[in-house]
Write a protein that holds these residues in place. Sequence first.
Motif, PDB file in Angstrom:
ATOM      1  N   ARG A 100       0.836  -1.210   0.000  1.00 18.73           N
ATOM      2  CA  ARG A 100       0.000   0.000   0.000  1.00 18.73           C
ATOM      3  C   ARG A 100       0.868   1.257   0.000  1.00 18.73           C
ATOM      4  NH1 ARG A 100      -0.694   3.300   4.149  1.00 18.73           N
ATOM      5  NH2 ARG A 100       0.239   1.810   5.592  1.00 18.73           N
ATOM      6  N   ILE A 157       2.179   2.030  -3.418  1.00 16.35           N
ATOM      7  CA  ILE A 157       1.113   2.604  -4.250  1.00 16.35           C
ATOM      8  C   ILE A 157       0.931   4.079  -3.897  1.00 16.35           C
ATOM      9  CG2 ILE A 157      -1.404   2.592  -4.673  1.00 16.35           C
ATOM     10  CD1 ILE A 157      -0.119   0.279  -6.080  1.00 16.35           C
ATOM     11  N   GLU A 158       0.947   4.384  -2.591  1.00 13.59           N
ATOM     12  CA  GLU A 158       0.725   5.781  -2.169  1.00 13.59           C
ATOM     13  C   GLU A 158       1.816   6.708  -2.686  1.00 13.59           C
ATOM     14  OE1 GLU A 158      -1.719   5.025   1.990  1.00 13.59           O
ATOM     15  OE2 GLU A 158       0.249   6.006   2.088  1.00 13.59           O
ATOM     16  N   THR A 166       1.611   7.037  -6.475  1.00 14.29           N
ATOM     17  CA  THR A 166       0.454   7.832  -6.903  1.00 14.29           C
ATOM     18  C   THR A 166       0.738   9.323  -6.726  1.00 14.29           C
ATOM     19  OG1 THR A 166      -0.992   6.003  -6.301  1.00 14.29           O
ATOM     20  CG2 THR A 166      -2.046   8.155  -6.570  1.00 14.29           C
ATOM     21  N   ILE A 179      -0.546   2.400 -12.731  1.00 10.90           N
ATOM     22  CA  ILE A 179      -0.863   2.004 -11.349  1.00 10.90           C
ATOM     23  C   ILE A 179      -2.282   1.443 -11.310  1.00 10.90           C
ATOM     24  CG2 ILE A 179      -1.105   2.843  -8.977  1.00 10.90           C
ATOM     25  CD1 ILE A 179       0.771   5.177  -9.720  1.00 10.90           C
ATOM     26  N   SER A 201      -4.563   0.744  -8.575  1.00 14.94           N
ATOM     27  CA  SER A 201      -4.614   0.862  -7.108  1.00 14.94           C
ATOM     28  C   SER A 201      -5.636  -0.089  -6.509  1.00 14.94           C
ATOM     29  CB  SER A 201      -4.852   2.297  -6.654  1.00 14.94           C
ATOM     30  OG  SER A 201      -5.599   3.000  -7.579  1.00 14.94           O
ATOM     31  N   ASN A 209      -3.537  -3.029  -6.106  1.00 15.72           N
ATOM     32  CA  ASN A 209      -2.213  -2.746  -5.522  1.00 15.72           C
ATOM     33  C   ASN A 209      -1.087  -3.286  -6.395  1.00 15.72           C
ATOM     34  OD1 ASN A 209      -3.026  -1.289  -3.347  1.00 15.72           O
ATOM     35  ND2 ASN A 209      -2.567  -2.861  -1.809  1.00 15.72           N
TER      36      ASN A 209
END
Length: 330
Positions: free
Chosen positions: A93, A96-97, A100, A153, A155, A158
């Motif tokens: 996670r 991904i954050e 992003t 991505i 999300s 993930n």
Amino acid sequence: MKKTLAAAVILTIAVAAVCAFSNRERTYSADIFALDTYISLQIRAGKNGGDILDECENRIKELERLFSHTIDESDISKINRHAGDGTFVPVSRETIEVLTLSKEIYTESDGAFDITVAPLVNLWNVTAENPRVPSDGEIQNIKALICGDDIIIDSAANSVRLRKSGQQISLGASAKGYITDELIRLLKERRITSAILNLGGNTAAVGTKPDGSLWRVGVQSPDDSAELLGVLSVSDKCVITSGDYERYFMQNGTRYHHIIDPKTGYPSQNSLRSVTVIGTNGAVADCLSTACFILGKDKSVPLLEKYGCCAIFCDSDMNTEYVGDVVLEK
Ligand code: ADP
Ligand code: MG
């Protein structure tokens, strides 16, 4: 009966006093080498201060294992290894954050901030023992690979992939800020109201100094590491600087530093020596300091305003200009 009651009251008071004394707050500090840089953490805490700092160190190392492109099993290395082969790589996670946000700042900065610049950073390798200026042909060949839009991505699942073979990402310009935010969150969960964190020159001031006054954060002069441009008084702010004075080499009077303009393929060339961004979100401030260093002051204003950040721009004559409400005490 009365005597027993009085004794119980006295005992309770004594126990409370001993507890209060043994949990009296003091300053705890830790020096850590991670993320290819020196990190120092200082917190005001009760007797669990040492444990809290251990938690911080573990969190830094855990995130380094996800984000570092030099660690084979990191999320970023896995994404890089699968560049162009169509595989969506499952990642954490946190990855991904940070990806992003990095992609968002890529768009908002009109491509000045672009974590797919990594192959150019490697080509320039300004911190090598014998660095050299690559040929323009080499630069243009590799520049063709640089494109933040090619970070795909998913999300919901993930997972992430890079569109073209040879593409690579590195989080050199955003990971420290993201990790700073994670440390701030952890400290708040542990009810720490006074801390100062320094991750390779990126500072976060949590709450106030133990005496309730504002933290004072020095902004280094690009000309002389022993000199300050000035001092900021802040609370609950990250102060993050990008500059050309730490990672660079000189050739024929030109300074080739580590912040690459993706549009040219060369270290960004304008009159700036450093940009310091002040904001509440460390990851954003880290991305913006790099982006604004490339964009220059005028083009940076809308970006800084959009993210509610202030900035100090320092040019080669050590003149400073400000965006937003900055008071730099000289
Ligand atoms: P520092 O890491 O010294 O605090 P920065 O946050 O500005 O400084 O990050 C610089 C690093 O980011 C470089 O060493 C390189 O790995 C990477 N980088 C260089 N140019 C760019 C760019 N245009 N966009 C995103 N990352 C970059
Ligand atoms: Mg940065």
